[in-house]
Design an enzyme around this catalytic site. Structure first.
Site, PDB file in Angstrom:
ATOM      1  N   SER A 112      -8.762  -1.825   3.585  1.00  0.00           N
ATOM      2  CA  SER A 112      -8.581  -2.918   4.531  1.00  0.00           C
ATOM      3  C   SER A 112      -9.908  -3.460   5.034  1.00  0.00           C
ATOM      4  O   SER A 112     -10.979  -2.927   4.743  1.00  0.00           O
ATOM      5  CB  SER A 112      -7.739  -2.455   5.708  1.00  0.00           C
ATOM      6  OG  SER A 112      -8.569  -1.981   6.724  1.00  0.00           O
ATOM      7  N   ARG A 146       0.838  -1.198   0.000  1.00  0.00           N
ATOM      8  CA  ARG A 146       0.000   0.000   0.000  1.00  0.00           C
ATOM      9  C   ARG A 146       0.876   1.254   0.000  1.00  0.00           C
ATOM     10  O   ARG A 146       1.915   1.272   0.654  1.00  0.00           O
ATOM     11  CB  ARG A 146      -0.852   0.046   1.273  1.00  0.00           C
ATOM     12  CG  ARG A 146      -1.776  -1.122   1.416  1.00  0.00           C
ATOM     13  CD  ARG A 146      -3.212  -0.667   1.448  1.00  0.00           C
ATOM     14  NE  ARG A 146      -4.076  -1.711   0.945  1.00  0.00           N
ATOM     15  CZ  ARG A 146      -4.830  -2.502   1.699  1.00  0.00           C
ATOM     16  NH1 ARG A 146      -4.833  -2.353   2.998  1.00  0.00           N
ATOM     17  NH2 ARG A 146      -5.594  -3.413   1.148  1.00  0.00           N
TER      18      ARG A 146
END
Ligand code: SF4
Length: 761
Positions: free
Chosen positions: A650, A455
């Site tokens: 997430s 990420r």
């Protein structure tokens, strides 16, 4: 007494799964009526109902599954286990583990950081340790490693199905699993022995031809795929890799590719069982799994006909020739902005990305295997041998104690230590989740970093919104660290060494697996007690880290009326924007405290600022959580409005629980990321989408919202919302939803957990 036979390493469970494979595959074949992909084989052998009795429509049917195991990381496990404690069970129903990896900050180096992390988080670690001990859950202590690396080393098995309370659970696809990131509430269902529901995914096939060479790495496969599919392209899909190129990749390389499937929104990714998996399983002490898998090997990969004519069996097909693939740098701020290294300089200059790099980081669950460290170490060794003085600081987080111990034994960590300014951090997530005490980050200067993580959203690593983070393979990260520049292309460029000579770096060399085998002294595992009934789990009522949960109230059966728009989020609104990580991680077990970060990262479409929304009761602007608390105190309902792919990122259910806790009634968006949408449903929140996306523009800051037909909430039936504007005019906006009967029952009960408890009684 500790368990004599530790269920978390259950080879008998794996054998049982394999025993049922032939019969279930035969049933699925008959029902589906055509050759099967690997993904379908795994899904159909894990149906809650047993043998398939109907063919499920991809992208449409909701299906109940029976996953083989559950994994949780410390940040999400707190809330998951607090919820599990509410379910009234004595033991988990399937093998489950919790991993202490997210809460340890990277600052000076492994030993000091780990001790500091333990000191700071002892209350939480003790809580996790005791809950695990009590309920039969394996606990991997702080320093044992990053959840997905530990799962790959110990638990993942070809053809299995796993869920985990972390979006990178998908990493286990590297060993041929269907492993899916979920919210804590889903994990609670499975640990409580209930079915787990998922919409039957669509299938994307990725055919890999050729063979990688030179500087290209498995990471570049997924960086390339991310560029093709974008952060939304995998939504609702399983990505299945196949072809001769797939077989040429190591199991941990496959794990890297599957890991970053989360970055394209994929439900999961997987590979067929092959020799690389056999080698990895054997090297990690699981020859028994190989022996069992070999007996049904034909079922642990897609049918030959599927791979011969993939366009007939996948919903989408991508082909990548590994022989032609070159290293990539993806970023900044989004993992799908893919640039081949050779084109990077021009693109960076055109966009004004800073080219100098102060920090380069190797690690995260994505790229922290033995192979990764060995290949990066070879670059550093080569540079040192050629007299090149490295320019940037290199930080390394090994993936597990086993990887670290073995890499230490084999001299790779010493190779890194030869690099001036190298820091070996704890076997934990560290900078990947904002757990990085980076000196000077608070100044907010524009700068670039490079890392091998997955990420790279703004602020994720060091909290500085002006840090441009680029994602690359560990070997490219090492090369950039040495040159100090992002536009360094090791294939064509030279470096000036300390003698003033121009030198070229050799291509990376590494070891797929340690020649002398893996070794570890203390792997950091704590087995649970055989009978946990006497184990006491303490949660202090005055704790600011942990808070026992209270039930969310049931729906009153009425339409929502007179609601205000708390915020209309503009553009990207990930779970990081909704429930920020970094310093907030410490409140993951305390719902009221962590709710003070609710939506503070979201951009308010009415003023384009973050954490500044209008309180319609006073006309003044305030911080989002404070304004919402004021509405709640005044008994005024609110809604949150969002853009495309709301909640991407997430699996953290805090992003759903916080608005629920603070009294938000509904989230209305153009589209949802899958996990977040499910999490909203589990928490009894109304998550709905615009039937006409353009209606997003009609919603004004001072609107009052009335739901006209929520009292007739039913599957497949649109909801009608009335927006009354400040000038008295109105817009009627239609909203779609994906709630089925059971999910509507969750909504009515106030949450899925409320319903489980009602059914227990
Ligand atoms: Fe940890 Fe980063 Fe992997 Fe998440 S993505 S599990 S934070 S290493």
């Amino acid at each position: 007494t500790k368990l004599k036979y530790d269920m978390t390493f259950d080879i008998d469970m794996i054998k049982k799964v394999y025993e049922r494979y032939p019969e279930r595959i035969a049933a699925a074949r008959q029902i589906v009526g055509k050759p099967l992909t690997l993904s379908e084989k795994i899904l159909y052998t894990h149906l809650w109902e047993g043998n398939a009795t109907q063919a499920y429509e991809r992208g449409n049917s909701y299906v109940d599954f029976a996953p083989d195991r559950v994994a949780m990381q410390d940040a999400t496990a707190q809330m998951a286990l607090l919820q599990f404690m509410q379910a009234g069970k004595t033991k988990v129903a399937v093998p489950s583990t919790a991993h202490a990896d997210h809460l340890i900050q990277a600052k000076v180096g492994a030993d000091k950081d780990l001790q500091e992390g333990i000191n700071k988080n002892s209350e939480v670690f003790n809580f996790l340790s005791s809950v695990c001990d009590k309920y039969g859950i394996g606990f991997w202590k702080p320093g044992a490693g990053i959840i997905h690396q530990v799962v790959l080393e110990n638990y993942a098995f070809p053809g299995g199905m796993m869920i985990g309370t972390d979006s990178h659970t998908v990493n286990a696809g590297g060993l041929g699993m269907v492993a899916i990131g979920v919210g804590g509430a889903d994990a609670v269902d499975v640990m409580a022995g209930m079915a787990w529901e998922l919409k039957m995914p669509k299938l994307i096939g990725v055919k890999l031809t050729g063979k990688m060479n030179g500087w290209t790495s498995a990471k570049d496969v997924i960086l390339k795929v991310a560029g093709i599919l974008t952060v939304k392209g995998g939504t609702g899909c399983i990505v299945e890799y196949f072809g001769e190129g797939a077989e040429s990749l190591s199991a941990t390389g496959k794990g890297t590719i599957c890991n970053m499937g989360a970055e394209i929104g994929a439900t999961t990714s997987t590979f067929g069982y092959d020799d690389s998996m056999r080698r990895y399983l054997a090297a990690t002490g699981r020859q028994d799994v190989v022996d069992a898998a070999d007996q049904i090997a034909e079922h642990l990969t897609g049918d030959a006909e599927v791979y011969a004519n993939p366009e007939q069996y996948f919903d989408q097909l991508i082909e990548i020739n590994l022989s032609e693939l070159t290293p990539h740098l993806n970023g900044p701020f989004t993992p799908d902005l893919a640039t081949p290294v050779a084109e990077f300089r021009a693109k960076a200059e055109a966009n004004g990305w800073p080219l100098e790099v102060e920090w380069a980081l190797i690690g995260s669950c994505t790229n922290s295997s033995y192979e990764d460290l060995s290949r990066a170490a070879s670059i550093v060794e080569d540079a040192v041998a050629k007299g090149v003085k490295p320019k940037a600081i290199l930080g390394i987080n090994p993936g597990s104690e086993q990887v670290k111990f073995t890499a230490e034994r084999d001299g790779f960590l010493d190779s890194f230590r030869k690099f001036e300014n190298a820091r070996i951090f704890t076997n934990a997530c560290g900078p990947c989740i904002g757990q990085w005490d980076r000196e000077g980050a608070e100044k907010g200067e524009k700068n670039s970093i490079i890392h091998s993580f997955n990420r790279n959203f703004a602020k994720r690593a060091d909290g500085n919104p002006n840090t441009h983070a680029f994602v690359a393979s560990p070997e490219m990260v090492a090369a950039v660290a040495i040159s100090g520049r992002l536009d360094f292309n090791p294939i064509t460029d030279t470096l000036t060494n300390q003698a003033g000579e121009q030198v070229k770096l050799d291509e990376p060399k590494g070891f797929e697996l340690p020649e002398k085998g893996f070794a570890v002294d203390d792997n950091g595992y704590q087995a649970p007690s055989e009978d946990g009934s006497s184990v006491v789990v303490n949660v202090s009522p005055t704790s600011d880290r942990l808070q026992l949960l209270e039930e969310f109230p049931a729906w009153d059966g009425k339409n929502i009326e007179g609601a205000k728009v708390l915020i209309k989020a503009f553009g990207k609104c990930t779970t990081d924007h909704i429930s920020m990580a970094g310093p907030w991680l410490k409140y993951r077990g305390h719902l009221d405290n962590i709710s003070n970060n609710m939506l503070i990262g979201a951009v308010n479409a009415y003023n384009m600022e973050t954490n500044k929304v209008k309180n319609e009761l006073t006309g003044e602007y305030g911080e989002v959580p404070a304004v919402q608390r004021a509405y709640k105190a005044a008994g005024v309902p609110t809604i949150v409005v969002g853009d495309q792919n709301y909640g991407e990122g997430s699996s953290r259910e805090h992003a759903a629980m916080e608005p629920r806790h603070l009294g938000v009634k509904a989230v209305l968006v153009k589209s949802f990321a899958r996990i977040h949408e499910t999490n909203l449903k589990k928490q009894g929140m109304l998550g709905i989408t615009f039937a006409n996306e353009a209606d997003y523009d009609k919603i004004q800051e001072d609107d009052t919202v009335n739901f006209l037909d929520l009292d007739q909430f039913a599957p497949g039936k649109q909801l009608t919302l009335e927006f009354v504007h400040a000038d008295g005019t109105k817009d009627i906006i239609m909203a779609n939803h994906t709630y089925n009967d059971q999910q509507i029952d969750w909504f009515k009960a106030g949450s899925a957990l409320n319903l489980i408890k009602q059914q227990e009684k």
